[in-house]
Write an enzyme that holds these catalytic residues in place. Structure first.
Site: not given
Ligand SMILES: Cc1ncc(C[n+]2csc(CCOP(=O)(O)OP(=O)(O)O)c2C)c(N)n1
Length: 658
Positions: A397, A419-423, A464
Site C-alpha cells: 500500500e 482493497q479494504f479501508a483497514d489496510f 475487515h
C-alpha cells in the site's frame, strides 16, 4: 584513486570539477554561517559530491530527480539560482515553500526536482509513479531517486524496488552508502555484504560504484541511462562513499573511528580529482583560481540577495487557502434517463465514465485488473481500458500511494483501490505526510483518489470492518467523502476524480449490495462539502453519514411521530457546518450518529462546533451516538453490541424528551 574514461572530453571533465566544487564551497560557507547563528540546521554532503553531480550530469534536464538531504549537488548542477536556495534555507518567500518547509524539503517542477520528505522512504515509490507516467506517455526518460543506506531498511525501499521490477519502470535507485545512518554503522543496519546484492532478490540489475570517483559515477550512470531509455527497467546502484561530518552539524562524529575518517579523507572526491586534472594538464592553476573566484562571487552575490530579502510575510487567509489546490467545480447535470442499481454498480459506473473522460487516469490496486477487484467494481475494465491503465499491484500500500503521488506529479491522475479501508494503515505515511502536505508545502497538486471499502455489520471482524475516516478527517490537506446512496456515490466519485486534491472516498461494504436507487445513466457531478437534507422536521436534527443514515431512516420509519431534520453529510472534509447550524437553529436539538467508535470521531467535532456556535439555540446538550470503545468484533451478537444502531433509537427518544 584511478581516473580513467577517455570517452569524456576535457571540457566536460572540467565542468564536472566545477560542478563538484560549487556545492562544496557553498557548504563551507554555510558552516561558517551556522557557527554565526545565521542559518539553522545543516546536513552536510561534504565528501559525497561526486554522486549528486555525476548522476545529475548524466540525466537529461527534463528527467526527474528525487534527491535527499545530502544532495546539494543535484540542485546546483540543475543550476537553480543560489539565492533561491539560500532563501529556502532561511524560510523566505524566494525559496520554494514560502517559509513552510525547511532545508531540501521541496519540489520544483521548473527544475524537475522532487525533494524528500523527512520520512526518507516514500520518495522511492514516488519515483515509481513518475517513471510509470513516463512509460505510459511513451517518453523515454529515466527517473533517478536517492536514498541513504539507512533508508534502505524501510519497507518503502523494498516495496518501491519490487514494484519497479514487476512493472519494468526505468527508475535509477541510487543508494549512497556513507557508512552511518545518524550514528548507526552499516553492520547494525543490514546483514548482507553489499546493498547492491539486494538487486538480485528483486530481479533488478545492480552495480557497485566508487561514489568518490566522479568519472566512474558519470560514465557508469550515463551508460546505464542510455540503456534504460531504450529498454525501460529499474537499476539499483550502490555508491560507496563516506559521511565526513556529523549527521547534522550539531550532532558531531565522536562515534566514528578516526581511522575511518583518515582513510576516507584521503579519498576526497574533489581534491583527488583536481590533482588528476592538474597532472593531466587539463586544468591549470590559474584556471582553478578563476573557477573558485567565480563561485565565491556567485555565492556572495546570492547570499546578499537572500539576506536582504525580508522575512516571509504572514497572510492568514493564504495560509489556510494554500492547504488545497484551487478546484473549479464544474457542475454536470443529471440526465433524466435512470437505472435502478446498487451502490456498488453506481460506483463502478462513475469510475468507468471517469476513465472514459480522462485518458490520463490510471487505476491501481490489488486484484483490480482481470479479477475486477474483490468487490467487482472494476469488473470488465481491463477489456475497456487495457492493463496499462487498470493495474494490479503487489501487496504494498505504501508504495502504491506514493506511486499515485508520482503519477500526479508527472501529469497523470490516479485512483487507488485500497482493497479494504483497514489496510490504509500500511499506506498511512504517504497519505498523511506526502499527499496531504504537498500543496501547502510546495504548491503541487496531488490528483489522487483513494477508494476505501469500509464498514461493519458484515461479520468480518477487527481487520475487515473498520470505518477509519477519523484517521484522515484530522489531517489538513485531505478531502474525505462518504456517500450513503448510489446516486450520491456516483456523482461524488466523479467530482472527487475531477478534484486535483487528494480524496479519500469511503464506500460502505454493507451498503454495496443492499441499497438500490434510480441513478442517472449519464455522467454527472455533485459538489463536495454539501450535506443532503433527507427529512424535514421541527423537533430534532439528526446528523449522520454512511450506514448511519440508513439506521436513522429505519428508526424514523418505525416512529412516524418524530418530526426530525435528517442530514446526510456525504462529505466529511470539507464539512457542511452551515447546513448543520441552520437545522439546529430551527430544531434546538442535535443528535449525531456515527458508526466509528465514539472518541475522536467527526461527531465530537461537530458537537464541539455546535456548542461553540449555536449554544443559545440549543434546548438540550448535543448527543453523540457511536460504537463502543473496543475494536470491532466478529461474532454477530458482539458486533451488534459494538455498533450503535440499536442504541440510537433509545438515545433519540431520550433527547426528544429532555
Ligand atoms: C521514518 C524515519 N525514521 C527516522 C528518521 C530520523 N532520521 C533522519 S535521517 C536518519 C539517518 C538516515 O540515514 P541514511 O539513510 O543512511 O542517510 P544519511 O543521513 O546517512 O545520508 C534518521 C534515523 C526519519 N527521518 N524518518
Amino acid at each position: 584513486m584511478q581516473y580513467q574514461s577517455k570517452a569524456i572530453d576535457d571540457q566536460l571533465r572540467v565542468k564536472l570539477y566545477e560542478r563538484m566544487l560549487k556545492p562544496r564551497m557553498i557548504e563551507e560557507k554555510m558552516l561558517i554561517l551556522l557557527r554565526q547563528g545565521k542559518i539553522s540546521k545543516w546536513f552536510s554532503g561534504i565528501g559525497q559530491e561526486a554522486i549528486s553531480v555525476g548522476v545529475t550530469s548524466a540525466l537529461l534536464d527534463e528527467e526527474y530527480i528525487l534527491p535527499m538531504h545530502r544532495n546539494l549537488g543535484v540542485f546546483t548542477t540543475r543550476e537553480i539560482p543560489l539565492y533561491r536556495l539560500f532563501s529556502q534555507w532561511q524560510g523566505k518567500a524566494n525559496g520554494f515553500t514560502n517559509g513552510r518547509d525547511r532545508s531540501f524539503h521541496f519540489g520544483t517542477q521548473e527544475y524537475n526536482i522532487i525533494g524528500m520528505i523527512s520520512h526518507l522512504g516514500p520518495q522511492l515509490g514516488v519515483a515509481d509513479g513518475i517513471a510509470l507516467a513516463d512509460v505510459l506517455k511513451k517518453q523515454n526518460h529515466v527517473t533517478a531517486v536517492f536514498t541513504g543506506e539507512g533508508g534502505t531498511s524501510e519497507g518503502d525501499f523494498h516495496e518501491a524496488l519490487n514494484v519497479a521490477a514487476v512493472w519494468n519502470l526505468p527508475v535509477l535507485f541510487c543508494i549512497e552508502n556513507n557508512g552511518y545512518g545518524l550514528s548507526t554503522p552499516t553492520d547494525e543496519q543490514y546483514k548482507c555484504n553489499d546493498l547492491a546484492d539486494k538487486g538480485k532478490g528483486y530481479g533488478i540489475e545492480s552495480h557497485i560504484i566508487d561514489g568518490n570517483n566522479i568519472l566512474e559515477v558519470y560514465t557508469k550512470v550515463n551508460e546505464l541511462c542510455k540503456k534504460m531509455r531504450k529498454k525501460p527497467a529499474p537499476v539499483l546502484l550502490e555508491f560507496k562513499t563516506f559521511r565526513m561530518r556529523g549527521h547534522e552539524e550539531a550532532s558531531g562524529t565522536k562515534y566514528v573511528p578516526q581511522r575511518l575518517m583518515d582513510e576516507w579523507a584521503a579519498k576526497d572526491p574533489i581534491e583527488n580529482y583536481a590533482e588528476f586534472l592538474r597532472n593531466e594538464n587539463i586544468l591549470s592553476e590559474e584556471e582553478e583560481v578563476e573557477i573558485k573566484k567565480k563561485i565565491i562571487h556567485e555565492i556572495n552575490e546570492n547570499l546578499k540577495l537572500a539576506f536582504d530579502e525580508s522575512e516571509v510575510e504572514l497572510n492568514k487567509t493564504k495560509e489556510l487557502n494554500d492547504v488545497y489546490a484551487v478546484f473549479d467545480y464544474e457542475h454536470v447535470n443529471e440526465s433524466s434517463v435512470v437505472e435502478n442499481i446498487r451502490l456498488v454498480d453506481a460506483i463502478s459506473n462513475g469510475l468507468r465514465q471517469s476513465m472514459e473522460k480522462y485518458d490520463n487516469l490510471v487505476i491501481m490496486g490489488q486484484d483490480v485488473a482481470d479479477y475486477g477487484g474483490v468487490f467487482k467494481i472494476t469488473d470488465g475494465f481491463v477489456d475497456a481500458f487495457g492493463k496499462e491503465r487498470v493495474r494490479n499491484t503487489p501487496i504494498c500500500e505504501s508504495a502504491i500511494v506514493s506511486a499515485a503521488a508520482g503519477l500526479s506529479i508527472n501529469g497523470m491522475k490516479a485512483v487507488m483501490e485500497m482493497q479494504f479501508a483497514d489496510f490504509a494503515s500500511t499506506g498511512f505515511n504517504p497519505i498523511v505526510n506526502y499527499l496531504a502536505k504537498m500543496h501547502y508545502r510546495w504548491n503541487e497538486k496531488a490528483d489522487v483518489v483513494i477508494r476505501m471499502p469500509c464498514g461493519g455489520g458484515v461479520g468480518a471482524g477487527p481487520f475487515h470492518s473498520q470505518t477509519n475516516e477519523a484517521w484522515f478527517t484530522k489531517t489538513p490537506g485531505l478531502k474525505v467523502v462518504y456517500p450513503a446512496f448510489p446516486k450520491d456515490a456516483k456523482g461524488l466519485l466523479n467530482t472527487s476524480i475531477n478534484d486535483p486534491n487528494p480524496v479519500l472516498f469511503f464506500e460502505h461494504k454493507g451498503l454495496y449490495r443492499s441499497i438500490y436507487q434510480d441513478v442517472p445513466s449519464d455522467y454527472y457531478t455533485i459538489p463536495l462539502g454539501k450535506a443532503s437534507l433527507l427529512k424535514d422536521g421541527d423537533d430534532i436534527t439528526i446528523v449522520s453519514y454512511g450506514a448511519g443514515v440508513h439506521w436513522a431512516l429505519e428508526t424514523l420509519e418505525k416512529h412516524p411521530e418524530i418530526s426530525a431534520d435528517l442530514l446526510d453529510l456525504r462529505t466529511l472534509a470539507p464539512l457542511d457546518m452551515d447546513s448543520i447550524y441552520t437545522s439546529v437553529k430551527k430544531t434546538g436539538k442535535l443528535i449525531i450518529l456515527q458508526e466509528d467508535s465514539l472518541f475522536g470521531g467527526i461527531a465530537s467535532d461537530i458537537s464541539a462546533l455546535v456548542m461553540e456556535n449555536c449554544f443559545e439555540n440549543l434546548d438540550a446538550p448535543v448527543k453523540r451516538v457511536a460504537s463502543i470503545e473496543t475494536p470491532i468484533p466478529f461474532a454477530k451478537n458482539l458486533e451488534n453490541n459494538y455498533l450503535p444502531k440499536e442504541r440510537f433509537s433509545e438515545e433519540l427518544q431520550s433527547l426528544l424528551s429532555y
